[in-house]
Design a protein around this motif. Structure first.
Motif, short mmCIF file in Angstrom:
data_model
loop_
_atom_site.label_atom_id
_atom_site.label_comp_id
_atom_site.label_asym_id
_atom_site.label_seq_id
_atom_site.Cartn_x
_atom_site.Cartn_y
_atom_site.Cartn_z
N MET A 116 0.83 -1.21 0.00
CA MET A 116 0.00 0.00 0.00
C MET A 116 0.86 1.25 0.00
N TYR A 117 1.87 1.28 0.86
CA TYR A 117 2.71 2.47 0.96
C TYR A 117 3.53 2.70 -0.30
N THR A 118 4.02 1.62 -0.90
CA THR A 118 4.80 1.77 -2.13
C THR A 118 3.93 2.37 -3.23
N ALA A 119 2.72 1.84 -3.40
CA ALA A 119 1.79 2.39 -4.39
C ALA A 119 1.40 3.82 -4.03
N PHE A 120 1.21 4.07 -2.73
CA PHE A 120 0.81 5.41 -2.29
C PHE A 120 1.90 6.44 -2.58
N ILE A 121 3.14 6.13 -2.22
CA ILE A 121 4.22 7.10 -2.40
C ILE A 121 4.46 7.38 -3.87
N PHE A 122 4.43 6.36 -4.73
CA PHE A 122 4.60 6.60 -6.16
C PHE A 122 3.49 7.50 -6.69
N SER A 123 2.28 7.38 -6.13
CA SER A 123 1.15 8.20 -6.55
C SER A 123 1.17 9.57 -5.89
N PHE A 124 1.48 9.62 -4.60
CA PHE A 124 1.54 10.86 -3.84
C PHE A 124 2.59 11.81 -4.42
N THR A 125 3.66 11.23 -4.98
CA THR A 125 4.72 12.04 -5.56
C THR A 125 4.20 12.88 -6.72
N GLU A 126 3.22 12.38 -7.44
CA GLU A 126 2.62 13.18 -8.51
C GLU A 126 2.00 14.45 -7.94
N LEU A 127 1.28 14.33 -6.82
CA LEU A 127 0.67 15.50 -6.19
C LEU A 127 1.74 16.45 -5.67
N THR A 128 2.76 15.91 -5.04
CA THR A 128 3.79 16.74 -4.40
C THR A 128 4.58 17.54 -5.43
N THR A 129 4.87 16.94 -6.57
CA THR A 129 5.64 17.65 -7.60
C THR A 129 4.76 18.59 -8.41
N SER A 130 3.47 18.26 -8.56
CA SER A 130 2.55 19.14 -9.29
C SER A 130 2.18 20.36 -8.48
N ILE A 131 2.06 20.18 -7.15
CA ILE A 131 1.68 21.26 -6.25
C ILE A 131 2.69 21.28 -5.10
N PRO A 132 3.93 21.75 -5.35
CA PRO A 132 4.96 21.73 -4.31
C PRO A 132 4.71 22.80 -3.25
N HIS A 133 3.76 22.52 -2.39
CA HIS A 133 3.26 23.48 -1.42
C HIS A 133 3.51 22.98 -0.01
N ALA A 134 3.91 23.85 0.90
CA ALA A 134 4.21 23.45 2.27
C ALA A 134 2.98 22.92 3.01
N GLY A 135 1.78 23.22 2.50
CA GLY A 135 0.57 22.70 3.13
C GLY A 135 0.39 21.21 2.94
N GLY A 136 1.13 20.62 2.00
CA GLY A 136 1.06 19.18 1.79
C GLY A 136 -0.35 18.71 1.46
N PRO A 137 -0.83 17.61 2.08
CA PRO A 137 -2.14 17.04 1.77
C PRO A 137 -3.28 18.04 1.90
N PHE A 138 -3.16 18.99 2.84
CA PHE A 138 -4.17 20.03 2.99
C PHE A 138 -4.35 20.80 1.69
N ALA A 139 -3.23 21.15 1.05
CA ALA A 139 -3.29 21.92 -0.19
C ALA A 139 -3.84 21.09 -1.35
N TYR A 140 -3.45 19.81 -1.43
CA TYR A 140 -3.91 18.97 -2.53
C TYR A 140 -5.43 18.74 -2.45
N ALA A 141 -5.91 18.41 -1.24
CA ALA A 141 -7.33 18.14 -1.07
C ALA A 141 -8.16 19.40 -1.26
N TYR A 142 -7.60 20.55 -0.82
CA TYR A 142 -8.33 21.80 -1.01
C TYR A 142 -8.48 22.10 -2.49
N ARG A 143 -7.41 21.92 -3.22
CA ARG A 143 -7.46 22.20 -4.65
C ARG A 143 -8.44 21.28 -5.37
#
Length: 459
Positions: A57-84
């Motif tokens: 689960m974590y391996t699949a999650f991190i490979f997927s989460f990295t797409e969000l982190t690089t697309s929206i490199p924001h210090a808010g992290g998950p808060f910023a992605y879910a808000y958007r």
């Protein structure tokens, strides 16, 4: 988070190696303690199954989460992605779930610090050592003295080295027979009880990897984040998977694993089975092991203070928690608020006993509830943004889309269902905290906060 061009920007100084150190450093304490409570639920073999499922689960999650982190490199992290992706309510769910994860992880780590020092100094009370750890590291955060990324990298490397030393020292006494004995929830037979134990042990397998996503909060301080973040996240999860499986297998084969299944210091106790009480190897493990615990403890305190600060500034928590100290320029009320909750959690077993489980096990489970909810909404945000913003710049694209994020999402939902089933009282407490926070948000969210949220969504 405001986008005012006059606002000082965070300095981009972190490369891939530093970010890898942060990602692993936030998590490394999970290799030292917490996971062995899973043995009490599932046995060694059952927990190995749980750990492999959670690692997938974590391996699949991190490979997927990295797409969000690089697309929206924001210090808010998950808060910023879910808000958007989902607006204010989505931002609230991700932000508050992350807050619960990061506020409840430190007291568990502080208790482990107390347990490790208790090995060296048996007269010390682990709880008061834990409180002392809070006071020391909250003070360091309050006055603006933080562990620099380079030091974080150094202590992380020391902690990894120590885990490798542990495996090397106990390997001569390793026995497969020890590891598999009564390995299915206390029995040698695979049964319905073993299956139940596999699901009940989920929170403790998640503890192996909990908080790796916290490295996303350093995205605004990364050099070339679109290149460095993928390397750091992927290298980090692969490092942690190897260490988690290695530590668990070698500890379980050192002797009677049932003696390690309900304690906060399984590695020193496993080493005692091989080298005895007075070995220099044992003392080295305790002292260097503290570096791993401190790296995670201090890093997560920084994380919860930033999360409280960000949520307060956006109107999700009392605005006073977003106050910056005029002299030290630190979010002092946010640091103190999270510390008060953590210290109360340390002594909560004197107020209420939950499910007959050890205190640390309950604190770990509460933290994991926050994490797993955040993972679910983050993966949902990935799917939503793929549809709503197909032209969003995606320097790193989740591999095997939609399979990888769907696997992460599906396993996360399965984990949440199992956790609720096996931890009903804790689930109700978690749900009550989420509802109370949402009620506060609905009552106090005003136009100025909404305007701030719009800026966040466009950041």
């Amino acid at each position: 988070m405001h986008t005012d061009s006059n606002k000082p920007a965070l300095k981009r100084t972190l490369g891939s190696f530093h970010l890898w150190g942060i990602a692993v450093g936030l998590v490394i304490s999970g290799e030292y303690f917490g996971w062995s409570y899973g043995w009490a639920q599932a046995g060694t073999l059952g927990f190995l199954v749980t750990a492999l499922i959670v690692a997938a689960m974590y391996t699949a999650f991190i490979f997927s989460f990295t797409e969000l982190t690089t697309s929206i490199p924001h210090a808010g992290g998950p808060f910023a992605y879910a808000y958007r992706a989902f607006g204010p309510v989505g931002g609230y769910i991700a932000g508050f779930a992350t807050l619960i994860e990061f506020v409840f992880a430190p007291p568990a780590i502080a208790m482990a610090i107390g347990a490790y020092l208790n090995v060296q100094f048996p007269t010390l009370d682990p709880k008061w050592v834990a409180v002392g750890a809070y006071l020391v590291f909250m003070s360091l955060n309050l006055i603006g003295i933080s562990i620099a990324a380079t030091f974080e990298l150094i202590v992380t490397l020391l902690a990894i080295f120590e885990l490798l030393v542990f495996m090397g020292v106990v390997s001569p006494g390793f026995s497969v027979a020890n590891f598999v004995a009564n390995g299915w929830a206390g029995s040698n037979e695979f049964s319905s009880t073993a299956i139940s134990g596999i699901f009940a042990a989920i929170p403790f397998a998640i503890w192996f990897f909990l908080a790796i996503e916290g490295a996303a909060m350093a995205a605004e301080e990364a050099k070339e984040p679109k290149k460095t973040i993928p390397k750091a996240f992927i290298g980090g999860i692969l490092t942690l998977v190897v260490l988690a499986i290695g530590v668990m297998v070698f500890a379980g084969g050192a002797g009677d694993w049932s003696k390690l299944s309900n304690i906060n210091d399984p590695l020193p106790q496993a080493m005692k089975m091989i080298v005895g009480d007075s070995s220099g190897w044992l003392h080295m493990l305790v002292w260097l092991g503290l570096f791993g615990l401190i790296a995670s403890f201090h890093g997560i305190i920084m994380g919860y203070s930033r999360q409280i600060f960000a949520l307060a500034r956006a109107g999700y928590l009392p605005k006073g928690l977003a106050t910056i100290h005029p002299r030290f320029q630190t979010p002092h009320w946010a640091i103190l608020a999270g510390g008060v909750v953590g210290i109360l959690a340390i002594f909560s077993d004197q107020l209420i006993v939950i499910g007959g489980m050890p205190l640390t096990a309950n604190i770990v489970t509460m933290s994991v509830f926050g994490a797993i909810v955040m993972y679910i909404i983050s993966m949902a945000a990935l799917f939503k943004l793929r549809k709503s913003e197909p032209k969003l710049d995606r320097p790193f694209v989740a591999p095997l889309f939609p399979f990888a994020p769907a696997l992460a999402l599906g396993l996360a939902v399965l984990c949440l269902v199992a956790m609720v089933y096996y931890n009903q009282l804790l689930a109700m407490i978690f749900g009550g905290l989420m509802l109370a926070g949402y009620g506060y948000f609905r009552l106090t969210h005003d136009e100025s906060a909404a305007a701030s949220d719009v800026e966040l969504a466009k950041a």
